[in-house]
Design an enzyme around this catalytic site. Sequence first.
Site, PDB file in Angstrom:
ATOM      1  N   GLU A 305       5.245  -6.068   0.916  1.00 24.97           N
ATOM      2  CA  GLU A 305       3.988  -6.188   1.664  1.00 24.97           C
ATOM      3  C   GLU A 305       4.276  -6.521   3.123  1.00 24.97           C
ATOM      4  O   GLU A 305       3.617  -6.019   4.028  1.00 24.97           O
ATOM      5  CB  GLU A 305       3.064  -7.245   1.044  1.00 24.97           C
ATOM      6  N   HIS A 308       5.314  -3.478   5.043  1.00 20.80           N
ATOM      7  CA  HIS A 308       4.198  -2.582   5.356  1.00 20.80           C
ATOM      8  C   HIS A 308       3.654  -2.831   6.762  1.00 20.80           C
ATOM      9  O   HIS A 308       2.992  -1.953   7.318  1.00 20.80           O
ATOM     10  CB  HIS A 308       3.054  -2.799   4.363  1.00 20.80           C
TER      11      HIS A 308
END
Length: 878
Positions: A305, A308
């Site tokens: 995450e 990202h």
Amino acid sequence: MRTNTAPVIRLEDYTPPAYTVRHVNLDIDLHAEKTHVIAKLSVERMADIAVSEPLWLDGDELKLVSISVDGEKLSASDYTLDDTGISVSNLPATNEFQVEIETSLAPEANTKLMGLYLTNGVYCTQCEAQGFRRITFFPDRPDVLATYDVRLEGYKAQCPILLSNGNPGETGASKDGRHFAHWHDPHPKPSYLFAAVGGDLDVLNDSFTTASGMAVDLNIFVETGKAPMAAWAMDSLIRSMRWDEEKYGREYDLDVFNIVAVSDFNMGAMENKGLNVFNDKYVLADERTATDADFANIEAIIAHEYFHNWTGNRITCRDWFQLCLKEGLTVYRDQEFSADERSRAVQRIQQVRTLMAGQFSEDSGPLAHSVRPAAYKEINNFYTATVYQKGAEVVRMLAALVGPEAYRKATDLYFERHDGEAAVVEDWLAAFEDSAGIDLTQFKRWYAQAGTPRVTARGEYDADAKSYTLRLSQETAPTPGQDTKQPFVIPMRFGLMSGAGEPISASHESEAVTGGLIVLDEAEQIVTFIGLNERPVLSLLQGFSAPVRLDFDESDEDRLVRAAHDSDQYNRWEALSGFALKQLAAVAGNPKFDFDSRLIETLAATALDNSLEAAFRAAAITLPSEGDIARELEANIDPDAIYAARSELAKRVGGTLGETGFALALQLDESQKSSDPLQAAAERSLSTALWQLLVASEVKGATTAVVETHRASLNMTVRLSTLSTMLRSPVMADESAKAIENFLSEFTDEPLVIDKWFSVQAASPGEAGLKTFETLLNHPLYTLSNPNRARALLAPFAASNPTAFHRADGSGVALFADTIIELDRRNPQLAARLLSLMNDWRKLEPVRAEHAREALSKVAGSTGLSVDTQEIADRALA
Ligand code: B3K
Ligand code: ZN
């Protein structure tokens, strides 16, 4: 209500938006029954768009209160509203104008967990892929990028914490015990990255200074009282931030980075800009409640995450067909991070096992689709193993083809060119073509053609010519909608060794070979190695350098040389596990076939070989799963025969390990207490693998020792693995029943551990396993409204318990199908995902296949089914 005839969305139909939104001012007044949202959108008409062109705003299950343009309230004749959105006409002639929309929605009634919902008293959002349209009317597509100012208001007692994306702004009191917080996100982002959270949460705080000296506040918000359990997640976050700076030159770009852990979440986590929302399963951990696998998953998902932020957020996707552009790349990045932090070889083994279990079966069944799909009905059905895992393998191949330096140059160029944009796969490939000077026209087929290529390799040594000729060919079977396939570019890393396992180097007469790689890019190719004084042993597809099935007719003798000497650790593992797989498939297909004693001896010897790292030994002696064996057999699958073959091999290896193995397992259980955490985890994995084999063959004292280890340990990995070993042993029924009961009372108040309690039992084999499954479905602690709990029972049952799931009488699949229909009414996304676990039903033997077909047909034909589940059921049956 959507209907079963949902439209097909196609990549070829993509058109840029007629209007974009430059800035969003969002005011969210949080109330469980009626949340009020005011959105002020700064809209811009794109060049060449006629003034008469209406503005389309998506909306889903929203109540429109009012809408105005440039301060003028619209009348009914200015817009049309249906259950998918609003079309606004009679717009101003100016290119820029303001649209203000008031809506209301009910978070407490939101069981789909898309948009704004309540979880355990906490307001939280999930907008990817199309959840923002459940919060306000908006052009909810990833190529509309806007900056955001958000004002959140809630009751101070219920929501002392109010969070959104970006940097924090003004906070203050409001009337009736309410308060507010402002957030400003300066980075233009698509609506799917929007997030807001309101609740009473504890926080674990730390900080990070970026390479260029910017201080970042790091916060992980968790359920009250659980902050210490976020320590590992925080540690992983800090290491990820450093790694992305070092390996990709990417720094963080806001004053704060917030993570919120919630207990009801449809997936693992979500990369919202500056405010990641996580399933708490991937944040909370301590030794008493989390396994070593949980710790590794937390590290990987926190990293994923975080990564990202550059691959997904700063450079996002133009449309949802480009999903692999952010997901495949980000998986590759998190895999490399884990490989740098842990044993690279063991990480690779695990990645490939995951790829084969999920993606290879997807690619060979009715749900097969390309890494960049061409069409979909429900985009949430395309967050698949193909987009994620195969998407990562495609990036890995690119990296192998150009080499590490050119790879870094290409990614630098990609970031430089497309920062702040919504990009397409072509942009990513162009960065490689332009910086490395290569032509990727053919390579691009990996994005467009579905199916796993089968590479056939046949080698022949010519003693007179001192040459070794390798004939390679590739073939990819048709997949739904794609009857013929063009050859792929397949990079195959290789090595040659002598019969004694010494590495040998050879010259070659082939353009296909460069620096340790054979690049197979035609249907058939021949590579000749020369100057070889003896017949070489070839190690092909080292490190699993391409996502293909390799059919190499190497002899068992060569396999054993590789199992003992391959310089590539991954291939060393593959030599042994591939040998086991071949034998297991043979025995499952014909019980008269007997296991090769060399396999059994080599497995036992590997387990006992102290010169190898413990985690590698564990991976090597963990027998192929029932699913692996089924894949090897390809058709006419009988799960009972597979189970019997696997149990027999376990028994034989356990017997050969005997007292020496027993002593080693005991010693490992002792020593873990003192070593460093990764070493201790590796030792636990080896002891787990050993106990499974020893208990299977009922080695003297093994069952008692496992019960004792289970009872005495305070470590969840040990508790759970021993419990699983007991449950799989037919002679330990009494002990496991007792342990199951005790485990439940010990952890009743720990939901994440209770999930494990359901999962471990959902994998109990055979008829008894099916009864257990039925009992657990009706257990007071079981519920379909919490995704983790729903999955805990349904996923392992369908994915890894074929003898119970595919009972010959069809009762397993029937029960599963009925549960999916029930789940679909609450949570379509979750129901569809779980149903996709039935995708390879056609490979079963005819009686079981027919039962599976009936179960799927029942789902497909049930009234009021969601688009999500309908799409999966229809494709599975097509
Ligand atoms: N991007 C999200 C997944 C969203 C899934 C929507 N159905 C998490 C991730 O891949 O990082
Ligand atoms: Zn992702």
